[in-house]
Design a protein around this motif. Structure first.
Motif, short mmCIF file in Angstrom:
data_model
loop_
_atom_site.label_atom_id
_atom_site.label_comp_id
_atom_site.label_asym_id
_atom_site.label_seq_id
_atom_site.Cartn_x
_atom_site.Cartn_y
_atom_site.Cartn_z
N VAL A 40 0.83 -1.21 0.00
CA VAL A 40 0.00 0.00 0.00
C VAL A 40 0.86 1.26 0.00
N HIS A 41 1.92 1.27 0.78
CA HIS A 41 2.77 2.45 0.84
C HIS A 41 3.56 2.65 -0.45
N ARG A 42 3.96 1.57 -1.11
CA ARG A 42 4.63 1.71 -2.42
C ARG A 42 3.69 2.36 -3.44
N ALA A 43 2.40 2.16 -3.25
CA ALA A 43 1.40 2.77 -4.14
C ALA A 43 1.05 4.20 -3.70
N GLY A 44 1.63 4.65 -2.58
CA GLY A 44 1.36 6.00 -2.10
C GLY A 44 0.00 6.19 -1.46
N ARG A 45 -0.56 5.10 -0.91
CA ARG A 45 -1.89 5.15 -0.32
C ARG A 45 -1.81 4.89 1.19
N LEU A 46 -2.95 4.93 1.86
CA LEU A 46 -3.01 4.72 3.31
C LEU A 46 -3.39 3.28 3.64
N PHE A 47 -2.81 2.77 4.74
CA PHE A 47 -3.09 1.42 5.20
C PHE A 47 -3.56 1.46 6.64
N ILE A 48 -4.71 0.82 6.90
CA ILE A 48 -5.34 0.78 8.22
C ILE A 48 -5.49 -0.69 8.64
N VAL A 49 -5.25 -0.95 9.91
CA VAL A 49 -5.48 -2.29 10.47
C VAL A 49 -6.70 -2.22 11.38
N ALA A 56 -0.96 -2.87 14.02
CA ALA A 56 -0.87 -1.70 13.15
C ALA A 56 0.48 -0.99 13.32
N LEU A 57 0.88 -0.77 14.55
CA LEU A 57 2.15 -0.08 14.81
C LEU A 57 3.34 -0.90 14.34
N LEU A 58 3.34 -2.18 14.65
CA LEU A 58 4.45 -3.05 14.27
C LEU A 58 4.56 -3.20 12.75
N ALA A 59 3.44 -3.18 12.05
CA ALA A 59 3.45 -3.35 10.60
C ALA A 59 3.73 -2.05 9.85
N GLY A 60 3.80 -0.95 10.56
CA GLY A 60 4.03 0.34 9.91
C GLY A 60 2.80 0.91 9.23
N ALA A 61 1.62 0.54 9.74
CA ALA A 61 0.37 1.06 9.18
C ALA A 61 0.23 2.55 9.47
N ASP A 62 -0.68 3.17 8.75
CA ASP A 62 -0.96 4.59 8.95
C ASP A 62 -1.99 4.81 10.06
N GLY A 63 -2.72 3.73 10.40
CA GLY A 63 -3.74 3.88 11.42
C GLY A 63 -4.37 2.57 11.81
N VAL A 64 -5.34 2.70 12.72
CA VAL A 64 -6.08 1.56 13.24
C VAL A 64 -7.55 1.95 13.32
N HIS A 65 -8.42 0.98 13.08
CA HIS A 65 -9.85 1.19 13.25
C HIS A 65 -10.30 0.37 14.45
N LEU A 66 -10.90 1.03 15.44
CA LEU A 66 -11.29 0.37 16.68
C LEU A 66 -12.80 0.31 16.84
N GLY A 67 -13.29 -0.83 17.29
CA GLY A 67 -14.70 -1.01 17.57
C GLY A 67 -14.97 -0.89 19.06
N GLU A 68 -16.22 -1.07 19.42
CA GLU A 68 -16.64 -0.91 20.82
C GLU A 68 -15.92 -1.87 21.76
#
Length: 151
Positions: A40-49, A56-68
């Motif tokens: 995703v980053h090679r494509a210049g886009r955002l990646f969310i876990v 997310a942090l260990l994989a170098g993601a741009d963010g995380v989506h959290l549920g209740e």
């Protein structure tokens, strides 16, 4: 297969890829998230876990989506710091405002339509998604049951 699909949707113009896998063992999830993050980053886009701040942090993601049922937003923000995207799910205006007050940068509102993924969950419909969006100033997108027939 997931990596191939992600590559295809990136070529199709997707701006964000979110990894949501509820059953994969955590070690394999980290491996997959790391592969997707690079793609995703090679494509210049955002990646969310979805759900897992640590992955997310260990994989170098741009963010995380959290549920209740996930880590509270305030705790996630303390760990991740500023600049790391944190999303949350909300199905009412009250929950939407609480999520934004807790540190959410964006919201997924729904389920917008019936979905086999969460059977029995109350559908809020497009009107509910609009009510959530009207209650906050962060970006809001519809989740749950969205497909080519109802978008």
């Amino acid at each position: 297969m997931v990596v191939v699909l992600a590559g295809a949707v990136l070529r199709g113009g997707a701006d964000i890829i979110q990894l949501r896998h509820k059953a994969l063992p955590r070690g394999l999830l980290l491996e997959l998230a790391t592969r997707l993050s690079g793609l995703v980053h090679r494509a210049g886009r955002l990646f969310i876990v979805n759900d897992h701040l640590d992955i997310a942090l260990l994989a170098g993601a741009d963010g995380v989506h959290l549920g209740e049922a996930d880590l509270p937003l305030e705790a996630a923000r303390r760990v991740a710091g500023k600049g790391f995207l944190i999303g949350a799910s909300a199905n009412t205006a009250v929950l939407a405002r609480a999520a934004v007050d807790g540190g959410a940068d964006y919201l997924g509102a729904g389920p917008a339509f019936a979905t086999a993924v969460k059977p029995g969950k109350k559908v809020i419909g497009p009107e509910g998604v609009a009510a959530v969006a009207a209650a906050v100033t962060v970006p809001v997108f519809a989740i749950g049951g969205v497909d080519a027939t109802n978008i």
